[in-house]
Enzyme design. Structure first.
Site, PDB file in Angstrom:
ATOM      1  N   ALA A  55      11.172  39.951  27.868  1.00  0.00           N
ATOM      2  CA  ALA A  55      11.221  38.698  28.621  1.00  0.00           C
ATOM      3  C   ALA A  55      11.276  37.561  27.608  1.00  0.00           C
ATOM      4  CB  ALA A  55      10.011  38.575  29.536  1.00  0.00           C
ATOM      5  N   LYS A  58      14.214  32.069  29.043  1.00  0.00           N
ATOM      6  CA  LYS A  58      13.972  31.767  30.465  1.00  0.00           C
ATOM      7  C   LYS A  58      13.615  33.015  31.281  1.00  0.00           C
ATOM      8  CE  LYS A  58      15.672  27.305  30.546  1.00  0.00           C
ATOM      9  NZ  LYS A  58      17.127  27.080  30.475  1.00  0.00           N
ATOM     10  N   TYR A  59      13.831  34.195  30.703  1.00  0.00           N
ATOM     11  CA  TYR A  59      13.569  35.421  31.467  1.00  0.00           C
ATOM     12  C   TYR A  59      12.084  35.669  31.711  1.00  0.00           C
ATOM     13  CZ  TYR A  59      18.465  36.950  31.522  1.00  0.00           C
ATOM     14  OH  TYR A  59      19.821  37.057  31.756  1.00  0.00           O
ATOM     15  N   GLU A 236      24.628  48.750  26.582  1.00  0.00           N
ATOM     16  CA  GLU A 236      24.997  49.628  27.696  1.00  0.00           C
ATOM     17  C   GLU A 236      26.201  50.512  27.325  1.00  0.00           C
ATOM     18  OE1 GLU A 236      24.718  48.544  32.149  1.00  0.00           O
ATOM     19  OE2 GLU A 236      26.824  48.158  31.628  1.00  0.00           O
TER      20      GLU A 236
HETATM   21  N1  UDP Z   1      16.914  39.314  28.238  1.00  0.00           N
HETATM   22  C1  UDP Z   1      15.940  38.361  27.949  1.00  0.00           C
HETATM   23  N2  UDP Z   1      16.328  37.061  27.719  1.00  0.00           N
HETATM   24  C2  UDP Z   1      17.633  36.667  27.743  1.00  0.00           C
HETATM   25  C3  UDP Z   1      18.616  37.636  28.046  1.00  0.00           C
HETATM   26  C4  UDP Z   1      18.230  38.958  28.301  1.00  0.00           C
HETATM   27  O1  UDP Z   1      14.753  38.675  27.926  1.00  0.00           O
HETATM   28  O2  UDP Z   1      17.901  35.466  27.511  1.00  0.00           O
HETATM   29  C5  UDP Z   1      16.499  40.730  28.458  1.00  0.00           C
HETATM   30  C6  UDP Z   1      15.844  40.918  29.830  1.00  0.00           C
HETATM   31  O3  UDP Z   1      14.895  41.949  29.747  1.00  0.00           O
HETATM   32  C7  UDP Z   1      17.014  41.348  30.690  1.00  0.00           C
HETATM   33  C8  UDP Z   1      17.775  42.245  29.707  1.00  0.00           C
HETATM   34  O4  UDP Z   1      17.626  41.594  28.433  1.00  0.00           O
HETATM   35  O5  UDP Z   1      16.564  42.021  31.849  1.00  0.00           O
HETATM   36  C9  UDP Z   1      19.257  42.450  30.016  1.00  0.00           C
HETATM   37  O6  UDP Z   1      19.934  41.213  30.120  1.00  0.00           O
HETATM   38  P1  UDP Z   1      20.543  40.730  31.522  1.00  0.00           P
HETATM   39  O7  UDP Z   1      19.599  41.066  32.629  1.00  0.00           O
HETATM   40  O8  UDP Z   1      20.918  39.281  31.382  1.00  0.00           O
HETATM   41  O9  UDP Z   1      21.853  41.604  31.646  1.00  0.00           O
HETATM   42  P2  UDP Z   1      22.539  42.044  33.033  1.00  0.00           P
HETATM   43  O10 UDP Z   1      21.570  42.887  33.782  1.00  0.00           O
HETATM   44  O11 UDP Z   1      22.864  40.772  33.772  1.00  0.00           O
HETATM   45  O12 UDP Z   1      23.753  42.805  32.585  1.00  0.00           O
END
Ligand code: UDP
Ligand code: MN
Length: 287
Positions: A55, A58-59, A236
């Site tokens: 986290a 902003k997460y 991924e």
């Molecule tokens: N994450 C984070 N801060 C950020 C971007 C990503 O903590 O600014 C972490 C967070 O745990 C998030 C994960 O990286 O759940 C995967 O990124 P994101 O959810 O944006 O990818 P998506 O699921 O949209 O492909």
């Protein structure tokens, strides 16, 4: 006098979905497992399930719903240890945890590129397992934080090495999977190859197996970086490459990784865990 006997048959088979892979790993769908039977087995083993989430930036706003919903639905009755990686330890919400559940906050600097943040998860996971987990933990799940639990997620998800089918591609033909297609990347998967498109938001398994996965993905990510190439979907893509040659021993259906914006299809009898709707421009540090 006739005695009528009523027998309730619980159908543990699903005919409408694939419940086993071609390499004979189970695909976990509602109605294919018996929770009390599974619990009677795993509870005897007194296992600990580590759960890591990142986290950063902003997460941190997603932590409260993630943790509160996990406390309702996730691994109930098991020893769970959350590890929260964050740049703002003070922003980790106070969530009341159930018995045998604990939380450790680990401070990590943020980055001004979201790609960098998601990429570094493998390296951090590898290190965390190296330094604190090998003798303390049996199973581990690494989960996205922009998520919420809506239904039961229990010991049926445990296995040596566990992947989830990405909810966006579970009925997509293989050649349309968004695998990395450039041979220059270590994540390259040629057309005609691959089994499923796995989601990067859920990785699980026995701690030694997840360590191996994290280490190999981290090495491949490093090689790509040295060659100035970034795979289409960052870690991924590397995860999908890893699972092509190291088949998951258990696969979770999209019940275990849905997306809130998607409407439910007939084969999804229950949504257990789902990505919440987020405003990318608002939560990510860069476009
Ligand atoms: N994450 C984070 N801060 C950020 C971007 C990503 O903590 O600014 C972490 C967070 O745990 C998030 C994960 O990286 O759940 C995967 O990124 P994101 O959810 O944006 O990818 P998506 O699921 O949209 O492909
Ligand atoms: Mn996410």
């Amino acid at each position: 006098v006739t005695t009528m006997v009523f027998i309730t048959v619980i159908n543990k088979e699903r005919k409408d979905v694939m419940t086993v892979t071609p390499w004979l790993a189970p695909v976990v769908w509602e109605e294919t497992f018996d929770t009390s039977l599974i619990d009677s087995f795993y509870k005897m083993q007194n296992i600990t399930v580590a759960t890591t989430v990142f986290a950063l930036g902003k997460y941190v706003q997603f932590l409260k719903d993630f943790l509160e919903s996990a406390e309702k639905h996730y691994m109930q009755g098991y020893r769970v240890h959350y590890y929260i990686f964050t740049d703002q330890p003070e922003a980790v919400p106070m969530v009341t945890l159930g018995a045998n559940r604990s939380l450790t906050t680990l401070k990590l600097p943020s980055s001004n590129r979201w790609q960098e943040i998601t990429l570094r998860r493998m390296e951090k996971l590898e290190k965390l397992i190296d330094t604190q987990m090998i003798n303390e933990v049996d199973y581990i799940f690494s989960l996205d934080v922009d998520t919420k639990f809506y239904g039961h997620w229990g010991a049926e998800t445990l296995g040596d090495i566990v992947a989830v089918i990405h909810p966006g591609y579970y009925s997509t033909p293989r050649d349309e999977f968004p695998y990395e297609r450039r041979p220059e990347s270590q994540a390259y998967i040629p057309q005609g190859m691959g089994d499923y498109y796995y989601g990067g938001a859920v990785i699980g398994g026995r701690v030694e197996e997840v360590h191996k996965l994290a280490k190999i993905c981290r090495m491949q990510l490093d090689m790509d970086k040295a060659n100035s190439i970034e795979a289409a979907w960052q870690e991924e893509s590397h995860l999908n490459k890893y699972f092509l040659y190291n088949k998951p021993t258990k696969i979770l259906s999209p019940e275990y990784l849905w997306q809130d914006f998607k409407s439910k299809t007939d084969d999804i009898k229950i949504i257990r865990f789902s990505q919440v709707i987020k405003n990318y421009a608002e939560v990510r540090p860069n476009p």
